[in-house]
Design a protein around this motif. Structure first.
Motif, PDB file in Angstrom:
ATOM      1  N   ALA A  31       0.833  -1.196   0.000  1.00  0.00           N
ATOM      2  CA  ALA A  31       0.000   0.000   0.000  1.00  0.00           C
ATOM      3  C   ALA A  31       0.868   1.246   0.000  1.00  0.00           C
ATOM      4  O   ALA A  31       0.593   2.223  -0.700  1.00  0.00           O
ATOM      5  CB  ALA A  31      -0.919  -0.012   1.221  1.00  0.00           C
ATOM      6  N   LYS A  32       1.950   1.190   0.768  1.00  0.00           N
ATOM      7  CA  LYS A  32       2.853   2.338   0.839  1.00  0.00           C
ATOM      8  C   LYS A  32       3.512   2.585  -0.528  1.00  0.00           C
ATOM      9  O   LYS A  32       3.599   3.729  -0.989  1.00  0.00           O
ATOM     10  CB  LYS A  32       3.918   2.057   1.897  1.00  0.00           C
ATOM     11  N   ASP A  33       3.946   1.516  -1.165  1.00  0.00           N
ATOM     12  CA  ASP A  33       4.492   1.633  -2.524  1.00  0.00           C
ATOM     13  C   ASP A  33       3.485   2.282  -3.452  1.00  0.00           C
ATOM     14  O   ASP A  33       3.815   3.145  -4.263  1.00  0.00           O
ATOM     15  CB  ASP A  33       4.811   0.238  -3.078  1.00  0.00           C
ATOM     16  N   PHE A  34       2.243   1.833  -3.311  1.00  0.00           N
ATOM     17  CA  PHE A  34       1.182   2.316  -4.201  1.00  0.00           C
ATOM     18  C   PHE A  34       0.966   3.817  -4.042  1.00  0.00           C
ATOM     19  O   PHE A  34       0.952   4.562  -5.020  1.00  0.00           O
ATOM     20  CB  PHE A  34      -0.111   1.542  -3.919  1.00  0.00           C
ATOM     21  N   VAL A  35       0.828   4.280  -2.796  1.00  0.00           N
ATOM     22  CA  VAL A  35       0.579   5.714  -2.626  1.00  0.00           C
ATOM     23  C   VAL A  35       1.815   6.530  -3.012  1.00  0.00           C
ATOM     24  O   VAL A  35       1.698   7.642  -3.505  1.00  0.00           O
ATOM     25  CB  VAL A  35       0.101   6.092  -1.202  1.00  0.00           C
ATOM     26  N   GLN A  36       3.002   5.916  -2.824  1.00  0.00           N
ATOM     27  CA  GLN A  36       4.205   6.628  -3.247  1.00  0.00           C
ATOM     28  C   GLN A  36       4.170   6.873  -4.756  1.00  0.00           C
ATOM     29  O   GLN A  36       4.441   7.973  -5.231  1.00  0.00           O
ATOM     30  CB  GLN A  36       5.441   5.815  -2.880  1.00  0.00           C
ATOM     31  N   LYS A  37       3.815   5.815  -5.496  1.00  0.00           N
ATOM     32  CA  LYS A  37       3.708   5.954  -6.954  1.00  0.00           C
ATOM     33  C   LYS A  37       2.635   6.976  -7.302  1.00  0.00           C
ATOM     34  O   LYS A  37       2.793   7.775  -8.215  1.00  0.00           O
ATOM     35  CB  LYS A  37       3.351   4.600  -7.579  1.00  0.00           C
ATOM     36  N   LEU A  38       1.532   6.921  -6.564  1.00  0.00           N
ATOM     37  CA  LEU A  38       0.432   7.845  -6.845  1.00  0.00           C
ATOM     38  C   LEU A  38       0.890   9.299  -6.670  1.00  0.00           C
ATOM     39  O   LEU A  38       0.673  10.138  -7.539  1.00  0.00           O
ATOM     40  CB  LEU A  38      -0.737   7.534  -5.912  1.00  0.00           C
ATOM     41  N   TYR A  39       1.555   9.574  -5.565  1.00  0.00           N
ATOM     42  CA  TYR A  39       1.948  10.971  -5.317  1.00  0.00           C
ATOM     43  C   TYR A  39       3.099  11.423  -6.211  1.00  0.00           C
ATOM     44  O   TYR A  39       3.339  12.612  -6.350  1.00  0.00           O
ATOM     45  CB  TYR A  39       2.240  11.200  -3.825  1.00  0.00           C
ATOM     46  N   LYS A  40       3.816  10.455  -6.844  1.00  0.00           N
ATOM     47  CA  LYS A  40       4.781  10.841  -7.894  1.00  0.00           C
ATOM     48  C   LYS A  40       4.045  11.451  -9.066  1.00  0.00           C
ATOM     49  O   LYS A  40       4.595  12.250  -9.822  1.00  0.00           O
ATOM     50  CB  LYS A  40       5.554   9.604  -8.356  1.00  0.00           C
ATOM     51  N   ASN A  41       2.790  11.071  -9.258  1.00  0.00           N
ATOM     52  CA  ASN A  41       2.002  11.581 -10.382  1.00  0.00           C
ATOM     53  C   ASN A  41       1.277  12.884 -10.062  1.00  0.00           C
ATOM     54  O   ASN A  41       0.480  13.354 -10.870  1.00  0.00           O
ATOM     55  CB  ASN A  41       0.955  10.534 -10.799  1.00  0.00           C
ATOM     56  N   VAL A  42       1.519  13.417  -8.857  1.00  0.00           N
ATOM     57  CA  VAL A  42       0.820  14.643  -8.453  1.00  0.00           C
ATOM     58  C   VAL A  42       1.717  15.862  -8.681  1.00  0.00           C
ATOM     59  O   VAL A  42       2.727  16.014  -8.014  1.00  0.00           O
ATOM     60  CB  VAL A  42       0.415  14.579  -6.958  1.00  0.00           C
ATOM     61  N   PRO A  43       1.362  16.724  -9.655  1.00  0.00           N
ATOM     62  CA  PRO A  43       2.245  17.863  -9.946  1.00  0.00           C
ATOM     63  C   PRO A  43       2.127  19.028  -8.958  1.00  0.00           C
ATOM     64  O   PRO A  43       3.101  19.744  -8.754  1.00  0.00           O
ATOM     65  CB  PRO A  43       1.802  18.305 -11.344  1.00  0.00           C
ATOM     66  N   VAL A  44       0.935  19.253  -8.389  1.00  0.00           N
ATOM     67  CA  VAL A  44       0.783  20.354  -7.421  1.00  0.00           C
ATOM     68  C   VAL A  44      -0.070  19.892  -6.255  1.00  0.00           C
ATOM     69  O   VAL A  44      -1.068  19.201  -6.436  1.00  0.00           O
ATOM     70  CB  VAL A  44       0.026  21.584  -7.987  1.00  0.00           C
ATOM     71  N   LEU A  45       0.308  20.298  -5.050  1.00  0.00           N
ATOM     72  CA  LEU A  45      -0.530  20.029  -3.880  1.00  0.00           C
ATOM     73  C   LEU A  45      -1.130  21.361  -3.428  1.00  0.00           C
ATOM     74  O   LEU A  45      -0.429  22.173  -2.841  1.00  0.00           O
ATOM     75  CB  LEU A  45       0.305  19.459  -2.738  1.00  0.00           C
ATOM     76  N   ASP A  46      -2.400  21.582  -3.693  1.00  0.00           N
ATOM     77  CA  ASP A  46      -3.030  22.798  -3.175  1.00  0.00           C
ATOM     78  C   ASP A  46      -3.357  22.599  -1.700  1.00  0.00           C
ATOM     79  O   ASP A  46      -3.367  21.474  -1.207  1.00  0.00           O
ATOM     80  CB  ASP A  46      -4.317  23.099  -3.951  1.00  0.00           C
ATOM     81  N   SER A  47      -3.680  23.697  -1.010  1.00  0.00           N
ATOM     82  CA  SER A  47      -3.908  23.545   0.431  1.00  0.00           C
ATOM     83  C   SER A  47      -5.329  23.114   0.764  1.00  0.00           C
ATOM     84  O   SER A  47      -5.589  22.609   1.838  1.00  0.00           O
ATOM     85  CB  SER A  47      -3.563  24.837   1.169  1.00  0.00           C
ATOM     86  N   GLY A  48      -6.282  23.307  -0.162  1.00  0.00           N
ATOM     87  CA  GLY A  48      -7.645  22.872   0.104  1.00  0.00           C
ATOM     88  C   GLY A  48      -8.277  22.259  -1.137  1.00  0.00           C
ATOM     89  O   GLY A  48      -7.759  22.385  -2.242  1.00  0.00           O
ATOM     90  N   ALA A  49      -9.441  21.588  -0.920  1.00  0.00           N
ATOM     91  CA  ALA A  49     -10.115  20.916  -2.022  1.00  0.00           C
ATOM     92  C   ALA A  49     -10.488  21.908  -3.128  1.00  0.00           C
ATOM     93  O   ALA A  49     -10.364  21.620  -4.312  1.00  0.00           O
ATOM     94  CB  ALA A  49     -11.365  20.212  -1.515  1.00  0.00           C
ATOM     95  N   ARG A  50     -10.938  23.091  -2.713  1.00  0.00           N
ATOM     96  CA  ARG A  50     -11.384  24.050  -3.725  1.00  0.00           C
ATOM     97  C   ARG A  50     -10.221  24.524  -4.601  1.00  0.00           C
ATOM     98  O   ARG A  50     -10.359  24.734  -5.794  1.00  0.00           O
ATOM     99  CB  ARG A  50     -12.072  25.220  -3.031  1.00  0.00           C
TER     100      ARG A  50
END
Lengths: 334, 289
Positions: A178-197
């Motif tokens: 599971a940890k490997d999986f989320v690590q791969k997932l967050y490699k695909n995330v280009p920006v982390l905004d501070s809120g959902a909106r």
């Protein structure tokens, strides 16, 4: 002197103008997370009418919105909310523990664990789903760009993270997988905004990313407001049940003399009117019989698991995954 | 013949003294291009977006109660902070330019501090001091005084970020002017007050006005520090810059860009005033000289 006269005059007008906004006798402040803006805009109007009929009193409801974690921090630091309507019970637990504004057993005070409505996490993709995203496993593929906010500051983001984790743990059989999986997932995330909106605007307005992990209501709202025919909602076969609780902050309502008002406000969320409005704004109501059937039809059926079932409750999930040094810190390297 | 050779001599001299035409035009073009691309175009976009749904929608969103409240708060913040910063700036500049004391350079550095500290930090320090979990927060809370997440906190945060503007403008000016004229006035029997208003003020007034204008622009436009201490209560603690963000996040793009256009208008007014000031100042100098 002419100048001082003018200044005096200006100050006087300013005070007059400022006080003009607070003509109503009593005021409630509802501190909430990002995607509830439209729901409470509607609900507050209904509640003000209801209270005028019931008690003959003019009241005012003020709103404050932002990332759930950030809002919680503000309440702990002294933002005087009469009621909080937040994204997860852990945030209200924090208010109880750190600022002692309400008792620790707050969640048992209102029906259904203080949950007048719930939500879930779905995928919002670009029209026609060009990357063929159907399930959580598709999010870690090469070349798929995923938009999700920062789980340190956003409640929705924590649900996203836990949903992906629970999916992987079940599918691949271990926590390490599971940890490997989320690590791969967050490699695909280009920006982390501070809120959902913030994430929604990144995805929709700025056109970044192939898939947005979004609150179900946020995904519907985005399509309605901004992109009829430009986006599709993809519902994964399994997702997390987002339990979004509400509470009165005892210490503050006592200080403000608003206890009866604040309690009535939250009770009204459970009334047929409140339930209907929740469904209208794409929240899954606690008592669907009060909602209009057309609204209910929009909620697809899917298998939902709760944080309690998969993670042993929020305190444990928080400690294991989102506190300093937790799994999120271990997997996320910007 | 003679005249022609003299002419060609001057012409060749000219050529060596100034850059060739193509460099001149290239530089002018480049500057204009960059300004157009990065300054004018975005401003135009603001206006286009603000009027995307027509004049009626634009004026409706500017006269929405929340927008009006944001404008009132922004003006109030400016009206309170600018005079305070001005008084502080004048006294600090006076102290630094006129007296010699230990730790003077340290004081100058401290005045500059808000320039080098991120505005978010400026907001956070006030949360740490006046917040419910902070040093003084519980005391204020017991006495029912709201600082953070209310107007006083917003004013404090704005004061922090606008602190140096007037002082920074005046210190070099007063140091340059020196104090001979003031000494002359004093030795001729003028009182301290007379000296200040009749001799010092006229010498520094343009610099002072300039500082006040810059300070005002910043006070109205500050986002980061104010965002931290505001609590984002609509209609109550949202300043105009925060209102722009809130509306944008609510998919109310007309409202957001209408607010932005109001801020841009304030900025343009500031710029025009500044230009007028500079022009007047030059005239003033010419008259004196």
């Amino acid at each position: 002197m002419k100048f001082t006269q003018a200044l005096k005059h200006l100050f006087f007008t300013l005070t007059l103008l400022l006080s003009g906004t607070a003509l109503a006798d009593r005021t409630l402040l509802n501190v909430s997370y990002d995607p509830t803006r439209e729901l409470y805009q509607d609900f507050n109007k209904e509640f003000i009418k209801y209270w005028k009929d019931k008690a003959g009193e003019d009241v005012n409801v003020q709103q404050s919105h932002g990332g759930g974690g950030k809002q919680t921090r503000a309440v702990i630091d002294g933002l005087e909310a009469d009621v909080v309507t937040l994204a997860l019970s852990y945030d209200i637990d924090q208010i109880a523990e750190k600022a002692r504004l309400l008792p620790k057993d707050w969640q048992s005070r209102l029906p259904n664990n203080s949950l007048p409505y719930t939500s879930t996490i779905v995928f919002l993709v670009r029209k026609g789903n060009p990357k063929g995203i159907k399930n959580w496993a598709d999010l870690v593929k090469d070349g798929v760009s995923v938009i999700t906010p920062n789980p340190k500051t956003s409640g929705g983001a924590r649900y996203n993270y836990l949903a992906a984790w629970a999916f992987a743990e079940k599918s691949y059989g271990s926590k390490d997988a599971a940890k490997d999986f989320v690590q791969k997932l967050y490699k695909n995330v280009p920006v982390l905004d501070s809120g959902a909106r913030g994430s929604t605007t990144t995805f929709i307005q700025r056109g970044i990313g192939d898939v947005l992990l979004a609150w179900e209501n946020e995904a519907f709202l985005a399509i309605n407001e901004l992109g009829e025919g430009k986006f599709d909602i993809v519902v994964p076969p399994v997702s997390i049940k987002a339990e979004t609780p509400v509470a009165v902050l005892d210490k503050i309502v006592k200080k403000n003399g608003t206890q009866d008002l604040a309690e009535a406000y939250l009770q009204y969320l459970y009334s047929p009117v409140g339930q209907k409005l929740a469904a209208k704004h794409f929240y899954r109501p606690y008592q669907p019989e009060h909602a209009s059937p057309e609204d209910l039809k929009r909620f697809p059926k899917l298998e939902l698991f709760t944080v309690n079932e998969k993670f042993g409750g929020w305190p444990q999930a928080q400690k294991e995954h989102f506190d300093d040094g937790g799994t999120f810190d271990q997997v996320y390297a910007p | 013949m003679n005249a022609v050779s003299a002419y060609s001599f001057i012409a060749s001299k000219k050529l060596t003294l100034s850059d060739p035409d193509w460099i001149r035009y290239a530089l002018i073009g480049l500057t204009l291009g960059i300004i157009g691309l990065f300054l004018v175009l975005p401003l135009l976009t603001v206006l286009i977006e603000a009027f995307a749904k027509g004049w009626a929608a634009y004026s409706a969103s500017l006269t929405h109660p929340d927008a009006l409240a944001a404008m009132r708060l922004t003006l109030l913040v400016a009206v309170v902070t600018v005079p305070l910063t001005t008084v502080f700036g004048v006294s600090a500049a006076w102290a630094i330019a006129r007296f010699d004391f230990r730790g003077k350079s340290l004081l100058i550095t401290l005045i500059d501090l808000p320039f080098s500290v991120s505005p978010v930090i400026a907001g956070l320090i006030y949360v740490l001091i006046f917040g419910a979990q902070g040093w003084l927060g519980p005391w204020f809370s017991d006495h029912d005084i709201k600082i953070i997440f209310a107007v006083p906190g917003i004013i404090l945060a704005t004061l922090f970020v606008t602190f140096p503007f007037v002082a920074r403008e005046l210190i070099p000016l007063m140091q340059e002017i020196g104090h001979e004229e003031e000494e002359a006035a004093l030795s001729l029997g003028a009182s301290g007050r007379q000296t200040f208003f009749k001799v010092t003020m006229p010498n520094v007034k343009w610099g002072l006005l300039n500082g006040v204008l810059l300070c005002n622009a910043r006070a109205m436009g500050e986002f980061g520090a104010v965002s931290v201490v505001s609590g984002h209560i609509r209609g109550l603690t949202n300043t105009l810059p925060l209102h722009v963000e809130v509306s944008y996040n609510e998919y109310d793009f007309v409202g957001s860009f209408a607010g932005a256009s109001a801020l841009a208008a304030l900025a343009v007014v500031t710029l025009v005033l500044k230009t007028v000031l500079e022009w007047k100042q030059n005239q003033d100098k010419r008259l004196k000289g």
